[in-house]
Design a protein around this motif. Structure first.
Motif, mmCIF file in Angstrom:
data_model
loop_
_atom_site.group_PDB
_atom_site.id
_atom_site.type_symbol
_atom_site.label_atom_id
_atom_site.label_comp_id
_atom_site.label_asym_id
_atom_site.label_seq_id
_atom_site.Cartn_x
_atom_site.Cartn_y
_atom_site.Cartn_z
ATOM 1 N N UNK A 245 0.840 -1.079 -0.158
ATOM 2 C CA UNK A 245 0.092 0.076 -0.010
ATOM 3 C C UNK A 245 0.782 1.439 -0.018
ATOM 4 N N UNK A 246 2.104 1.448 0.277
ATOM 5 C CA UNK A 246 2.868 2.475 0.111
ATOM 6 C C UNK A 246 2.555 3.552 1.072
ATOM 7 N N UNK A 247 2.254 4.619 0.720
ATOM 8 C CA UNK A 247 1.809 5.505 1.580
ATOM 9 C C UNK A 247 0.552 5.703 2.328
ATOM 10 N N UNK A 248 -0.369 4.856 1.508
ATOM 11 C CA UNK A 248 -1.905 4.810 2.052
ATOM 12 C C UNK A 248 -1.710 3.912 3.304
ATOM 13 N N UNK A 249 -0.705 3.154 3.377
ATOM 14 C CA UNK A 249 -0.734 2.198 4.556
ATOM 15 C C UNK A 249 0.873 2.106 5.162
ATOM 16 N N UNK A 250 1.243 3.431 5.440
ATOM 17 C CA UNK A 250 2.523 3.750 6.069
ATOM 18 C C UNK A 250 2.847 2.804 7.368
ATOM 19 N N UNK A 251 3.967 2.345 7.313
ATOM 20 C CA UNK A 251 4.363 1.657 8.556
ATOM 21 C C UNK A 251 4.976 2.679 9.621
ATOM 22 N N UNK A 252 4.888 2.311 10.847
ATOM 23 C CA UNK A 252 5.547 3.107 11.690
ATOM 24 C C UNK A 252 6.723 2.473 12.498
ATOM 25 N N UNK A 253 7.613 3.055 13.103
ATOM 26 C CA UNK A 253 8.847 2.248 13.425
ATOM 27 C C UNK A 253 8.518 1.465 14.747
ATOM 28 N N UNK A 272 3.362 -0.284 4.473
ATOM 29 C CA UNK A 272 4.176 0.334 3.376
ATOM 30 C C UNK A 272 5.225 1.127 4.154
ATOM 31 N N UNK A 273 6.043 1.947 3.215
ATOM 32 C CA UNK A 273 7.184 2.441 3.523
ATOM 33 C C UNK A 273 8.586 1.848 3.146
ATOM 34 N N UNK A 274 9.356 2.300 3.752
ATOM 35 C CA UNK A 274 10.948 1.655 3.516
ATOM 36 C C UNK A 274 11.504 1.826 4.691
ATOM 37 N N UNK A 275 12.177 1.081 5.354
ATOM 38 C CA UNK A 275 13.309 1.140 6.165
ATOM 39 C C UNK A 275 14.623 0.557 5.639
ATOM 40 N N UNK A 276 15.497 1.664 5.563
ATOM 41 C CA UNK A 276 16.522 1.443 4.873
ATOM 42 C C UNK A 276 18.039 2.143 5.510
ATOM 43 N N UNK A 277 19.224 2.078 5.171
ATOM 44 C CA UNK A 277 20.098 2.829 5.830
ATOM 45 C C UNK A 277 20.009 4.298 5.446
ATOM 46 N N UNK A 278 19.694 4.650 4.515
ATOM 47 C CA UNK A 278 19.237 6.139 3.902
ATOM 48 C C UNK A 278 18.231 6.715 4.869
ATOM 49 N N UNK A 279 17.220 6.100 4.805
ATOM 50 C CA UNK A 279 15.748 6.682 5.401
ATOM 51 C C UNK A 279 16.147 6.781 7.158
ATOM 52 N N UNK A 280 16.862 5.846 7.475
ATOM 53 C CA UNK A 280 17.303 5.896 9.143
ATOM 54 C C UNK A 280 18.449 7.263 9.285
ATOM 55 N N UNK A 281 19.266 7.378 8.452
ATOM 56 C CA UNK A 281 20.290 8.240 8.713
ATOM 57 C C UNK A 281 19.594 9.560 8.497
ATOM 58 N N UNK A 282 18.708 9.792 7.470
ATOM 59 C CA UNK A 282 17.921 11.003 7.109
ATOM 60 C C UNK A 282 17.341 11.486 8.645
ATOM 61 N N UNK A 283 16.574 10.646 9.234
ATOM 62 C CA UNK A 283 15.901 10.616 10.433
ATOM 63 C C UNK A 283 17.004 11.049 11.588
ATOM 64 N N UNK A 284 18.012 10.394 11.561
ATOM 65 C CA UNK A 284 18.964 10.678 12.541
ATOM 66 C C UNK A 284 19.490 11.850 12.750
ATOM 67 N N UNK A 285 19.361 12.554 11.548
ATOM 68 C CA UNK A 285 19.968 14.061 11.722
ATOM 69 C C UNK A 285 18.864 15.118 11.594
ATOM 70 N N UNK A 286 17.794 14.569 11.625
ATOM 71 C CA UNK A 286 16.571 15.558 11.381
ATOM 72 C C UNK A 286 16.883 16.582 12.897
#
Length: 630
Positions: A245-253, A272-286
């Motif tokens: 479902x992608x964004x319509x069914x976004x998973x939470x962490x 839905x959504x994606x958990x990857x090295x890039x997605x986690x680093x983006x949030x780490x520095x938010x």
């Protein structure tokens, strides 16, 4: 090795209430805790207005939309809940929960604790006499741009210190299964349970500080909900078109914390959504300013050498956070109401749409001032240039000098204004409609009916001595436990060694004849706000290109990209984060006064990272493997 699993279902007041179902209605995941963040500066202002009107000072949706409908499942799964939904009245929320639980006959199975003591509004004058306050500098120890302090409390709606996790840990020690807090730092919602589960102390030994730093970083990664699982992700297609479902069914962490201070991030299955090295680093520095000194009440986190890796698809491991002693000061945020604000949106189409829109906006402000002077003579100041904004949406104006020069034939005009007297803004609202028939062709309003003014909140930050703030824990026994924050061993913050500042743009952009590439091809980005400051984290797509970014992407170059947003006295400061091949830029005085009162289109720097990626070109790295499909 003991593991603790924590899910986060809410990033702010207004996040999807349906997200909690992911953690409760399925057999997996089996969680130990659920946490939920509801508070922000705007939230505190809204709650303060509610209290002033003799209404609730807490987030009632926590009880109405989460706890009440899912109480049976919460008990069945044996999950504990920690949330800052208490807002300005944690004790009031505890009492409301107690009444509901008792009405269900479940009071013997649930223990509710309230953490409070962060509200220091009534003590402001006394604390000021004791010299307990000092100016807040967004880059502590860096001599950047201190924010203006407070000189009186008679017009404040709220004044809350950011307290830490220690009182949450104490509440859990007292047997609480639900903990509601006021204005604690967001990451404390996770640190508190982890310190309880592992029996950590808050004493300032290096071992304890590293425990607290790792747990705080884990809390920071999941506190914004789906932002760690593909929300606001630069490579958005991976998230939008993901399975289930992608964004319509976004998973939470989901956080799994390990006894060795490492932790992993994933999300519920079939979401839905994606958990990857890039997605986690983006949030780490938010919303991080100095990555070597992420200042929290319990610990200062050094995340500059943190390592992030994918251990298998959808599972990301984080390790390497280091702790430093906390500061002897706690940050406080004050919220005031200063008049009112309004925004009116027009659609302007056809030839010369941009010129027509600018002319319309200026005429609306001028007419409003003329009528206000006639109807309210001698008592009303005109709407000044600093209290109005004429913004065009759709012509790339946010990109500044990097904007395309192509003339648009369709733009949205937003006319925004602030004023101490609401009657002036009422005049603007009434007159806006008349411009549909007495101004340019090809114009219509985007709102149905007249625009309405709303309170104009202003947030400001100061520091208070941590010894002057004493959190309290109210338990079901009726007793109140005071938690004295540790002060011995606290240290002032030292500026990061990689800090480079700029207050102007480069005189020239040397290119040396090399091929140019867009920054978006070399990096991903995440940006956010802290008061009137913004941060932009730039993360190399290929770690082999990190040194090239260090050489090419200077603070002067970033200043040039955002010079149209940075007020006089503002600076751009660059920090290196080699552990994840990233650069973090902090732009002070760049949000028009801060998220609550700014008239900018983007008041919280949500777009700044994407603007930098889209508007910046660099020399291509030698023998680069550039993404050809972007």
């Amino acid at each position: 090795m003991k593991q603790v699993k924590i899910g986060c279902y809410s990033a702010f007041w207004g996040d999807s209430a349906s997200a909690v179902k992911q953690f409760l209605e399925n057999e997996e995941p089996k969680l130990d805790y659920l946490v939920a963040d509801y508070l922000a500066e705007l939230t505190m202002g809204l709650l303060a207005r509610s209290v002033a009107a003799s209404k609730k000072g807490y987030i009632s949706e926590f009880l109405d939309l989460v706890l009440a409908p899912y109480l049976d499942l919460i008990l069945k799964k044996g999950v504990k809940i920690v949330t800052n939904a208490g807002g300005l009245d944690p004790v009031g929320l505890k009492q409301a929960i107690d009444e509901h639980v008792k009405s269900r006959g479940l009071d013997s199975r649930i223990e509710v604790a309230a953490v409070y003591g962060d509200n220091i509004l009534s003590d402001f004058s006394k604390l000021a006499e004791q010299d307990a306050f000092t100016q807040f500098d967004p880059l502590s120890g860096a001599s950047s741009s201190p924010e203006a302090g407070l000189d009186r409390a008679d017009d404040l709606l709220s004044l809350n210190a950011y307290i830490g996790a220690e009182p949450i840990t104490e509440a859990l020690k007292q047997g609480a299964t639900i903990v509601v807090t006021g204005r604690c730092v967001d990451s404390a919602l996770v640190l508190g349970p982890l310190a309880f589960e592992y029996g950590w102390e808050y004493e300032m030994t290096q071992t304890n500080l590293d425990h607290l730093a790792s747990a705080s970083l884990a809390g920071h990664v999941i506190e914004c909900g789906a932002q760690a699982t593909g929300g606001n992700f630069t490579d958005w297609r991976l998230s939008a078109f993901s399975s289930h479902g992608g964004w319509s069914n976004m998973g939470y962490p989901i956080l799994t914390f390990n006894e060795d201070d490492t932790f992993s991030i994933t999300k519920p299955e079939k979401t839905g959504g994606v958990v990857s090295r890039a997605s986690v680093i983006e949030q780490m520095l938010y919303e991080v300013l100095d990555p070597e000194n992420y200042v929290l009440p319990d610990v200062v986190v050094d995340m500059s050498r943190v390592q992030v890796s994918e251990i298998k698809p959808g599972h990301v491991l984080v390790r390497g956070a280091k702790g430093k002693p906390p500061s002897p000061w706690l940050k406080c945020t004050a919220v005031q109401q200063r008049g009112h604000r309004i925004a009116v949106d027009f659609l302007v189409c056809g030839e010369e749409a941009e010129d027509k829109a600018r002319c319309l906006g200026a005429a609306l402000i001028e007419r409003t001032n003329t009528i206000a002077a006639q109807q309210l003579p001698g008592t009303i100041n005109p709407i000044g240039s600093s209290d109005s904004a004429i913004a065009l949406i759709g012509n790339e104006s946010s990109l500044g000098s990097a904007a395309s020069q192509e003339k648009r034939r369709e733009v949205v005009l937003r006319v925004s204004a602030r004023h101490s007297n609401r009657k002036v803004l009422d005049i603007l609202s009434k007159e806006a409609a008349s411009f549909l028939t007495n101004s340019c062709p090809g114009v219509c309003l985007l709102t149905s009916g007249r625009a309405r003014s709303s309170p104009n909140f202003v947030a400001s930050s100061i520091l208070v001595k941590r010894s002057k703030v004493i959190p309290q824990v109210r338990t079901d026994t009726g007793s109140t436990i005071a938690v004295t924050l540790r002060t011995e061993g606290c240290q002032l913050i030292e500026a990061a060694k990689t800090r480079i500042q700029a207050s102007s743009q480069p005189k020239a952009l040397p290119r040396n004849g090399r091929k140019l590439v867009r920054l978006h091809q070399l990096a991903i980005a995440r940006s956010g706000d802290k008061g009137d400051s913004a941060n932009i984290a730039i993360i190399a797509r290929d770690p082999n290109h990190y040194q090239h970014l260090v050489e090419q992407l200077s603070p002067e170059l970033v200043f040039a990209q955002f010079s149209h947003f940075i007020a006089p006295g503002g600076q751009v400061t660059r920090f290196e984060v080699p552990g994840v091949s990233a650069l973090n830029f902090v732009l002070t005085r760049s949000l028009g006064g801060g998220g609550l009162s700014s008239l900018r289109l983007d008041r919280q720097a949500k777009t700044y990272g994407q603007l930098l990626l889209a508007g910046t070109t660099l020399e291509a790295p030698p023998a680069s493997r550039i993404m050809s499909n972007l």
